[in-house]
Design a protein around this motif. Sequence first.
Motif, PDB file in Angstrom:
ATOM      1  N   VAL A 135       4.059   5.894   0.774  1.00 53.91           N
ATOM      2  CA  VAL A 135       5.117   6.486  -0.057  1.00 53.91           C
ATOM      3  C   VAL A 135       6.178   7.181   0.802  1.00 53.91           C
ATOM      4  O   VAL A 135       7.374   6.874   0.673  1.00 53.91           O
ATOM      5  CB  VAL A 135       4.534   7.441  -1.120  1.00 53.91           C
ATOM      6  CG1 VAL A 135       5.659   8.216  -1.810  1.00 53.91           C
ATOM      7  CG2 VAL A 135       3.732   6.670  -2.146  1.00 53.91           C
ATOM      8  N   ASN A 157      -3.370  -6.313  -5.838  1.00 54.49           N
ATOM      9  CA  ASN A 157      -4.657  -6.088  -5.175  1.00 54.49           C
ATOM     10  C   ASN A 157      -5.005  -7.382  -4.442  1.00 54.49           C
ATOM     11  O   ASN A 157      -5.228  -8.409  -5.077  1.00 54.49           O
ATOM     12  CB  ASN A 157      -5.735  -5.737  -6.200  1.00 54.49           C
ATOM     13  CG  ASN A 157      -7.072  -5.389  -5.551  1.00 54.49           C
ATOM     14  OD1 ASN A 157      -7.377  -5.810  -4.429  1.00 54.49           O
ATOM     15  ND2 ASN A 157      -7.888  -4.620  -6.258  1.00 54.49           N
ATOM     16  N   SER A 174       3.761  -1.647  -3.157  1.00 50.66           N
ATOM     17  CA  SER A 174       2.653  -2.085  -4.003  1.00 50.66           C
ATOM     18  C   SER A 174       1.653  -0.961  -4.186  1.00 50.66           C
ATOM     19  O   SER A 174       1.530  -0.054  -3.354  1.00 50.66           O
ATOM     20  CB  SER A 174       1.955  -3.303  -3.397  1.00 50.66           C
ATOM     21  OG  SER A 174       1.019  -2.907  -2.402  1.00 50.66           O
ATOM     22  N   THR A 175       0.939  -1.029  -5.292  1.00 51.13           N
ATOM     23  CA  THR A 175      -0.164  -0.124  -5.564  1.00 51.13           C
ATOM     24  C   THR A 175      -1.194  -0.879  -6.386  1.00 51.13           C
ATOM     25  O   THR A 175      -0.869  -1.873  -7.057  1.00 51.13           O
ATOM     26  CB  THR A 175       0.306   1.129  -6.323  1.00 51.13           C
ATOM     27  OG1 THR A 175      -0.826   1.964  -6.608  1.00 51.13           O
ATOM     28  CG2 THR A 175       0.979   0.768  -7.633  1.00 51.13           C
ATOM     29  N   THR A 176      -2.429  -0.424  -6.340  1.00 49.71           N
ATOM     30  CA  THR A 176      -3.477  -0.999  -7.184  1.00 49.71           C
ATOM     31  C   THR A 176      -3.649  -0.186  -8.463  1.00 49.71           C
ATOM     32  O   THR A 176      -4.485  -0.526  -9.299  1.00 49.71           O
ATOM     33  CB  THR A 176      -4.817  -1.054  -6.439  1.00 49.71           C
ATOM     34  OG1 THR A 176      -5.189   0.276  -6.034  1.00 49.71           O
ATOM     35  CG2 THR A 176      -4.732  -1.949  -5.207  1.00 49.71           C
ATOM     36  N   SER A 177      -2.881   0.897  -8.602  1.00 48.25           N
ATOM     37  CA  SER A 177      -3.005   1.802  -9.744  1.00 48.25           C
ATOM     38  C   SER A 177      -1.791   1.687 -10.657  1.00 48.25           C
ATOM     39  O   SER A 177      -0.675   2.048 -10.268  1.00 48.25           O
ATOM     40  CB  SER A 177      -3.155   3.244  -9.261  1.00 48.25           C
ATOM     41  OG  SER A 177      -3.105   4.148 -10.347  1.00 48.25           O
ATOM     42  N   LYS A 206       0.480   4.824 -11.220  1.00 44.39           N
ATOM     43  CA  LYS A 206       1.426   5.304 -10.227  1.00 44.39           C
ATOM     44  C   LYS A 206       2.787   4.616 -10.294  1.00 44.39           C
ATOM     45  O   LYS A 206       3.761   5.104  -9.722  1.00 44.39           O
ATOM     46  CB  LYS A 206       0.851   5.095  -8.819  1.00 44.39           C
ATOM     47  CG  LYS A 206      -0.378   5.931  -8.505  1.00 44.39           C
ATOM     48  CD  LYS A 206      -0.838   5.661  -7.076  1.00 44.39           C
ATOM     49  CE  LYS A 206      -2.062   6.504  -6.721  1.00 44.39           C
ATOM     50  NZ  LYS A 206      -2.503   6.222  -5.324  1.00 44.39           N
ATOM     51  N   MET A 245       8.457  -1.420  -7.504  1.00 39.03           N
ATOM     52  CA  MET A 245       6.998  -1.413  -7.415  1.00 39.03           C
ATOM     53  C   MET A 245       6.359  -2.687  -7.973  1.00 39.03           C
ATOM     54  O   MET A 245       6.873  -3.306  -8.916  1.00 39.03           O
ATOM     55  CB  MET A 245       6.436  -0.203  -8.157  1.00 39.03           C
ATOM     56  CG  MET A 245       6.708   1.120  -7.462  1.00 39.03           C
ATOM     57  SD  MET A 245       6.054   1.171  -5.766  1.00 39.03           S
ATOM     58  CE  MET A 245       4.294   0.890  -6.062  1.00 39.03           C
ATOM     59  N   GLY A 301       0.811  -1.204   0.000  1.00 35.74           N
ATOM     60  CA  GLY A 301       0.000   0.000   0.000  1.00 35.74           C
ATOM     61  C   GLY A 301       0.849   1.261   0.000  1.00 35.74           C
ATOM     62  O   GLY A 301       1.171   1.807   1.058  1.00 35.74           O
ATOM     63  N   CYS A 302       1.229   1.728  -1.184  1.00 34.43           N
ATOM     64  CA  CYS A 302       2.020   2.962  -1.289  1.00 34.43           C
ATOM     65  C   CYS A 302       1.076   4.123  -1.586  1.00 34.43           C
ATOM     66  O   CYS A 302       0.908   4.543  -2.742  1.00 34.43           O
ATOM     67  CB  CYS A 302       3.088   2.817  -2.369  1.00 34.43           C
ATOM     68  SG  CYS A 302       4.536   1.908  -1.797  1.00 34.43           S
ATOM     69  N   GLY A 303       0.485   4.624  -0.517  1.00 39.93           N
ATOM     70  CA  GLY A 303      -0.415   5.759  -0.610  1.00 39.93           C
ATOM     71  C   GLY A 303       0.089   6.901   0.240  1.00 39.93           C
ATOM     72  O   GLY A 303       1.283   7.160   0.321  1.00 39.93           O
TER      73      GLY A 303
END
Length: 255
Positions: free
Chosen positions: A14, A51, A30-33, A36, A47, A8-10
Motif C-alpha cells: 500500500v 489470489n 491486488s488484494t485477496t480481501s 479492502k 484495485m 499484494g497491497c499489504g
Amino acid sequence: MRNVSILGCGWLGVPLAMSFLEAGFQVKGSTTSEKKISDLELLGIEMHLLNISEFKGFDTFLETDILIIAITSKDIDAFKNLISQIQNSAVQKVIFISSTSVYGSLNRVMTEEDAVLINPLTTIENLFRENTFFETTILRFAGLFGGDRHPANWFKDGRKISQPEGFVNMIHREDCIEIIHLIIVQNCWGTVFNACANHHPTRRAFYTNAKLSRGFKAPEFEENQEFQWKIVSAEKVQLLLNYTFIHDSLLTLKE
C-alpha cells in the motif's frame, strides 16, 4: 514505463503504491480481501481481487509495464501459472520480493553470490530468473520493520529469544520503497540484490533496546544454544544503485 502493478497491497504494497502515485505512475494493485478494495480505491489505486492459488486469469491486472510481486505465497504451481500469464502479457519487467532467509546461518557474511537453501522460495526465484520473456530483478529483503511493525511487539507471552549473541539483519520499510524506485529509475534488471541495513547489532542488544524503548520489560533469551549466525551484505545494492540507507542504525529505531 509509467505503469506499475503491485501484486499484494499489504504492509509494504500500500505505501509502495502511494509512492508511485505521487511519482506520477498509473498504479494497479491486488488484494485477496474484498473488504479492502473500496478503501484502497479511494487512495487512487485501481484495485483487483486476486489470489494466485485460485489459478484465475489476471489479464487486466497484467496490462502494465512493470509488475512488482509482494506476496508471501510459496505455492510453486500457482507461480508457474502466474509466470505463464506474465509471459503472454504486456509486462516487460518484474521485481520479485524475496527474503534473506534464503541464506543459511553459516557463521559468516553472506552475499548474492553465495549458495542458497533449497526450498519453495528459492525454487520460485529461479522460475522468474530463468524466464526469457521478461526481465526480473530479485530483491531479497532482510527482516522488515517500520510503521506498525515494531520489534518491541515481537516475542510476546514470555517467549525466549534464540541466539542472543547472533546478529540481526533488518531493513526499514522506507528503505524498501526507495530501493524499489531506484531499480526502476536506473533500469537495473536481470540481477539479485540483498537489501539490509549495514548495522548488525546482536540480537540481545537489538531486542533489549527495542523492548525498553517502548516501556516493556527486557526480554528473556535462550542462553545455551550452539552459536549460529549470519550477516547479510548489502554492499551490492549500495554500489550499483548508489544507495545510502535512510535507517542504518538499528539501535535508534524510528517508526
